[in-house]
Design an enzyme around this catalytic site. Sequence first.
Site, PDB file in Angstrom:
ATOM      1  CG  ASN A   9     -15.402  30.678   0.367  1.00 49.45           C
ATOM      2  OD1 ASN A   9     -14.798  29.644   0.702  1.00 49.45           O
ATOM      3  ND2 ASN A   9     -15.517  31.719   1.164  1.00 49.45           N
ATOM      4  CD1 TRP A  10     -18.060  25.104  -2.601  1.00 47.81           C
ATOM      5  CD2 TRP A  10     -16.985  23.139  -2.512  1.00 47.81           C
ATOM      6  NE1 TRP A  10     -18.371  24.402  -3.735  1.00 47.81           N
ATOM      7  CE2 TRP A  10     -17.718  23.194  -3.710  1.00 47.81           C
ATOM      8  CE3 TRP A  10     -16.223  21.989  -2.236  1.00 47.81           C
ATOM      9  CZ2 TRP A  10     -17.726  22.143  -4.634  1.00 47.81           C
ATOM     10  CZ3 TRP A  10     -16.222  20.943  -3.158  1.00 47.81           C
ATOM     11  CH2 TRP A  10     -16.973  21.024  -4.342  1.00 47.81           C
ATOM     12  CE  LYS A  11     -18.397  31.327   3.357  1.00 43.23           C
ATOM     13  NZ  LYS A  11     -19.095  32.336   4.098  1.00 43.23           N
ATOM     14  CG  HIS A  89     -13.519  34.862   3.652  1.00 47.78           C
ATOM     15  ND1 HIS A  89     -14.285  34.786   4.782  1.00 47.78           N
ATOM     16  CD2 HIS A  89     -14.364  34.792   2.598  1.00 47.78           C
ATOM     17  CE1 HIS A  89     -15.562  34.655   4.414  1.00 47.78           C
ATOM     18  NE2 HIS A  89     -15.636  34.653   3.103  1.00 47.78           N
ATOM     19  CD  GLU A  91     -16.762  32.872   6.814  1.00 47.28           C
ATOM     20  OE1 GLU A  91     -16.175  31.920   6.281  1.00 47.28           O
ATOM     21  OE2 GLU A  91     -17.908  33.246   6.470  1.00 47.28           O
ATOM     22  CD  GLU A 159     -16.968  37.596   0.274  1.00 50.50           C
ATOM     23  OE1 GLU A 159     -17.789  36.871  -0.281  1.00 50.50           O
ATOM     24  OE2 GLU A 159     -16.169  37.164   1.123  1.00 50.50           O
ATOM     25  N   GLY A 165     -23.455  35.075   4.725  1.00 50.94           N
ATOM     26  CA  GLY A 165     -24.149  33.970   5.378  1.00 50.94           C
ATOM     27  C   GLY A 165     -25.377  34.395   6.167  1.00 50.94           C
ATOM     28  CB  SER A 205     -26.637  36.819   1.346  1.00 44.84           C
ATOM     29  OG  SER A 205     -26.389  36.492   2.697  1.00 44.84           O
ATOM     30  N   GLY A 226     -20.751  31.818  -1.391  1.00 42.93           N
ATOM     31  CA  GLY A 226     -20.501  30.874  -0.303  1.00 42.93           C
ATOM     32  C   GLY A 226     -21.567  29.792  -0.275  1.00 42.93           C
ATOM     33  N   GLY A 227     -22.513  29.924   0.643  1.00 40.00           N
ATOM     34  CA  GLY A 227     -23.552  28.910   0.873  1.00 40.00           C
ATOM     35  C   GLY A 227     -24.169  28.345  -0.400  1.00 40.00           C
TER      36      GLY A 227
HETATM   37  P1  PGA Z   1     -22.289  33.536   1.528  1.00 42.92           P
HETATM   38  O1  PGA Z   1     -20.722  33.655   1.724  1.00 42.92           O
HETATM   39  O2  PGA Z   1     -22.543  33.506   0.040  1.00 42.92           O
HETATM   40  O3  PGA Z   1     -22.683  32.252   2.191  1.00 42.92           O
HETATM   41  O4  PGA Z   1     -22.908  34.739   2.163  1.00 42.92           O
HETATM   42  C1  PGA Z   1     -19.922  34.417   0.876  1.00 42.92           C
HETATM   43  C2  PGA Z   1     -18.485  34.361   1.305  1.00 42.92           C
HETATM   44  O5  PGA Z   1     -18.202  34.387   2.504  1.00 42.92           O
HETATM   45  O6  PGA Z   1     -17.579  34.285   0.464  1.00 42.92           O
END
Ligand code: PGA
Length: 243
Positions: A9-11, A89, A91, A159, A165, A205, A226-227
Amino acid sequence: MSKILVVANWKMNPVSKKEAENIFNGIKKGVKKLKSEIAVCPPFVYLSLLKGLKIGAQNMFYEDKGAFTGEISPLMLKNYNVDYVIIGHSERRKYFGETDEIINKKIKKALGVGLKIIFCIGETDSQRNNGEAEKIVEQQIKIGLEDISDVAGMVIAYEPVWAIGTGKACGVEDAKKMKEFIVRIITEIYGAETAGQVRILYGGSVNSQNSAGYIKEAGYNGLLVGGASLNAEEFVKIIKSAE
Ligand code: PGA
């Protein structure tokens, strides 16, 4: 149960086409001989650019078309050969006001047009501290899947919001308990056979040091990253660790 699924997930990253291509090509090269299923979810503007791996969108609207400025239709995604769509998600819930009811409409629509869903759930820090993690997750599942008769093939990503993050990944023991709880809820609603066809991913994370534990000890069917998915080398290491 099908293959382990590892999703990037590149956001809202990266900011240039060139970088997007570089990361994607790095991943593509690194995963050639791997057995896992891999999907990359870039921002919409890069969807048509990236080819050779499964692709997912990070969001969609619940209407087919019309006067909805700034939104993306599920039919557009389907016609673009997008395989997956992330729905709900945290966010989206936090910054864009997505409720369980909105998420339910999106899931129904996505299933209706034949997109595969990655349905995200998870409690916040204060909900966990109040002992409400399971209650919240159950509520998110029950409202999110209301009036949906079949979930075979669906992907659910657990999640915990406090782990996203933050570098504070969920402990393997807690993650395992929640995975079992989610399977129990799905089994209660849809029966064991269907529950056996729902893949449950862990996200929050994830890195190449902690990734194997979620698959091999906690029993998850994959990861939502994500990250760490913005670094091709690290992302490939994560996938390898899960095999
Ligand atoms: P993260 O994000 O790996 O940067 O914690 C995961 C996500 O939000 O899908």
